[in-house]
Write an enzyme that holds these catalytic residues in place. Structure first.
Site, PDB file in Angstrom:
ATOM      1  N   HIS A 154      17.486  73.487  25.977  1.00 14.53           N
ATOM      2  CA  HIS A 154      16.040  73.643  26.190  1.00 14.53           C
ATOM      3  C   HIS A 154      15.284  72.471  25.556  1.00 14.53           C
ATOM      4  O   HIS A 154      14.344  71.944  26.142  1.00 14.53           O
ATOM      5  CB  HIS A 154      15.529  74.943  25.569  1.00 14.53           C
ATOM      6  CG  HIS A 154      15.898  76.200  26.311  1.00 14.53           C
ATOM      7  ND1 HIS A 154      15.882  76.284  27.682  1.00 14.53           N
ATOM      8  CD2 HIS A 154      16.284  77.424  25.875  1.00 14.53           C
ATOM      9  CE1 HIS A 154      16.241  77.508  28.051  1.00 14.53           C
ATOM     10  NE2 HIS A 154      16.493  78.213  26.974  1.00 14.53           N
TER      11      HIS A 154
ATOM     12  N   SER B 125      19.692  76.889  23.717  1.00 14.07           N
ATOM     13  CA  SER B 125      18.464  76.456  23.028  1.00 14.07           C
ATOM     14  C   SER B 125      18.480  74.944  22.771  1.00 14.07           C
ATOM     15  O   SER B 125      17.439  74.291  22.793  1.00 14.07           O
ATOM     16  CB  SER B 125      18.285  77.204  21.715  1.00 14.07           C
ATOM     17  OG  SER B 125      18.265  78.594  21.953  1.00 14.07           O
TER      18      SER B 125
ATOM     19  N   HIS C 191      22.564  73.933  16.235  1.00  9.44           N
ATOM     20  CA  HIS C 191      22.086  74.968  15.312  1.00  9.44           C
ATOM     21  C   HIS C 191      23.102  76.080  15.132  1.00  9.44           C
ATOM     22  O   HIS C 191      22.797  77.127  14.598  1.00  9.44           O
ATOM     23  CB  HIS C 191      20.751  75.533  15.808  1.00  9.44           C
ATOM     24  CG  HIS C 191      20.866  76.228  17.124  1.00  9.44           C
ATOM     25  ND1 HIS C 191      20.890  75.551  18.315  1.00  9.44           N
ATOM     26  CD2 HIS C 191      21.002  77.542  17.429  1.00  9.44           C
ATOM     27  CE1 HIS C 191      21.022  76.434  19.294  1.00  9.44           C
ATOM     28  NE2 HIS C 191      21.109  77.639  18.791  1.00  9.44           N
TER      29      HIS C 191
ATOM     30  N   CYS D 287      24.564  75.493  22.416  1.00  8.10           N
ATOM     31  CA  CYS D 287      23.833  76.685  22.844  1.00  8.10           C
ATOM     32  C   CYS D 287      22.738  76.256  23.817  1.00  8.10           C
ATOM     33  O   CYS D 287      22.283  75.116  23.811  1.00  8.10           O
ATOM     34  CB  CYS D 287      23.233  77.351  21.613  1.00  8.10           C
ATOM     35  SG  CYS D 287      22.201  78.783  21.949  1.00  8.10           S
TER      36      CYS D 287
ATOM     37  N   CYS E 232      25.172  81.741  15.976  1.00  9.39           N
ATOM     38  CA  CYS E 232      24.109  81.989  16.951  1.00  9.39           C
ATOM     39  C   CYS E 232      24.561  82.951  18.042  1.00  9.39           C
ATOM     40  O   CYS E 232      24.058  84.060  18.126  1.00  9.39           O
ATOM     41  CB  CYS E 232      23.559  80.708  17.569  1.00  9.39           C
ATOM     42  SG  CYS E 232      22.127  81.053  18.637  1.00  9.39           S
TER      43      CYS E 232
END
Ligand code: APR
Ligand code: ZN
Ligand code: ZN
Length: 366
Positions: free
Chosen positions: A46, A43, A62, A41, A169
């Site tokens: 990031h 994130s 995650h 993902c 997610c």
């Protein structure tokens, strides 16, 4: 205690290293899961690239699914062999938010995420004598993980791997943003900025809610094609066309809902610009921690609003079975969201592809 292979990030901006790490047995209320697949993902990227600071070293990941290999003391409702999908908001059921039904805002889960530990403030993952941090109590870029039992939901054995991998997610966040955070109604107009793994789910859910038009905005023509296949009625390549002018041409007044699904302060401001009087901009993307946005304050007088969205305001334990039913009944589609399947060793390649905006979601297959 066991050995497992995990993707360790030592420092933001540096490549991830696949290491043989030590994993403790699950403690009170925890389960050991053998990962089957994990989605990559934005994130994770990031954190990898430094726009989302996390304690280091850390094992990212995650979003994923696997099979329970061991249950810790005090675990109820799970057995070895159960197939589960994981969540990065293992809500406690006790705090202010959980009690009000806003389980996605759970303070206990939030604290675990900030500390990079499990609930008792310690880590199950070690490398030599060094503790490794958990990422949002999941850290599923690892063959085996220890997670709190609240961080898992059982799923049937026949759910396809690629569905199970992205459910926790991308699907929950995207669908929840439309159905729970916003509550889009039939006939309302929607713009979606950023048509990646999460954005495609926003588009699909908007379509299922009866929204029209559904305007997909991205800078990558390949993503816009995918967006169309998930229900976008119009597409705008915002690198080549002026998004505001195009949205006005299509809707005259602007859209009822603009979803920002990227996490860029500039596109959050852009989402605001696209909405009509009385419309709402919904910020799904995760912006860099210290970034700020500037909005024309005068426009509040025409009842424009902006709303945050965390994890699609979803209620993990209730939403996972409901989403699976819809997917299994053929009313929601996941195929096409996963464009690449790679082994754990190719995680960096997956990140590289995500930076380029190439393909849709990549999943790691263990
Ligand atoms: N304008 C519009 N679209 C853009 C722009 C831009 N300026 N820059 C990039 N994009 C597009 C990319 O082409 C890509 O299709 O945004 C999309 C982002 O998709 P992914 O990288 O797949 O990200 P995703 O995993 O969907 O996450 C989106 O939600 O959960 C959060 O942290 C996550 O902030 C991230 C967001
Ligand atoms: Zn995510
Ligand atoms: Zn709680």
């Amino acid at each position: 205690m066991m050995q497992t292979r995990a993707a360790v990030l030592y420092e933001a901006g540096k490549p991830i290293v696949i290491e043989e790490i030590t994993l403790d047995a699950p403690r009170q209320g925890e389960i050991l899961v053998r990962m089957e697949a994990a989605g990559v993902c934005h994130s994770d990227l990031h954190v990898r690239d430094g726009s989302l600071p996390e304690p280091m070293p850390i094992v990212l990941g995650h979003e994923g699914a696997g099979v329970i290999a061991e249950v810790g003391p005090g675990v109820t409702g799970f057995e070895v062999g159960d197939r589960v999908v994981l969540t990065w908001v293992p809500s406690c059921g006790q705090c202010y938010f959980c009690q009000r039904g806003q389980t996605h805002l759970c303070t206990t889960a939030g604290a675990m995420g900030m500390q990079g530990t499990l609930r008792d403030g310690t880590s199950r993952m070690h490398l030599g004598d060094k503790n490794l941090h958990h990422f949002l109590a999941v850290s599923c870029f690892s063959e085996y993980v220890v997670v709190p039992q609240e961080g898992a939901a059982k799923i049937p054995a026949d759910v396809p791997t690629e569905v199970a991998a992205v459910l926790g997610c991308a699907v929950l966040t995207g669908v929840g943003a439309v159905e729970r955070t916003a509550g889009v109604r039939p006939g309302e107009s929607v713009a979606v900025i950023g048509c990646g793994g999460v954005g495609l789910n926003v588009i699909q859910a908007a379509n299922l809610s009866g929204a029209y038009p559904i305007i997909a905005i991205d800078i990558n023509p390949e993503k816009l094609k995918l967006a169309q296949s998930f229900g976008a009625s119009h597409t705008i390549n915002s690198r080549e066309q002026e998004a505001l002018r195009e949205v006005r041409r299509i809707t005259q007044l602007g859209v009822d809902w603009a979803f920002e699904v990227l996490g860029n302060p500039r596109t959050i401001e852009q989402a605001w610009s696209l909405i009509r009087a009385g419309g709402t901009a919904v910020v799904v993307g995760l912006a860099p921690r210290t970034s700020t946005i500037t909005l024309p304050a005068f426009e509040f007088i025409i009842e424009k609003s902006i709303r945050g969205c965390f994890y699609g305001s979803s209620r993990f334990q209730a939403d996972v079975p409901a989403l699976l039913k819809r997917i299994q009944a053929g009313r929601m589609r996941v195929e096409g969201m996963v464009s690449h399947t790679v082994p754990l060793d190719e995680l960096e390649t997956a990140f590289e592809r995500m930076r380029r905006g190439d393909g849709a979601r990549t999943i790691i297959r263990f």
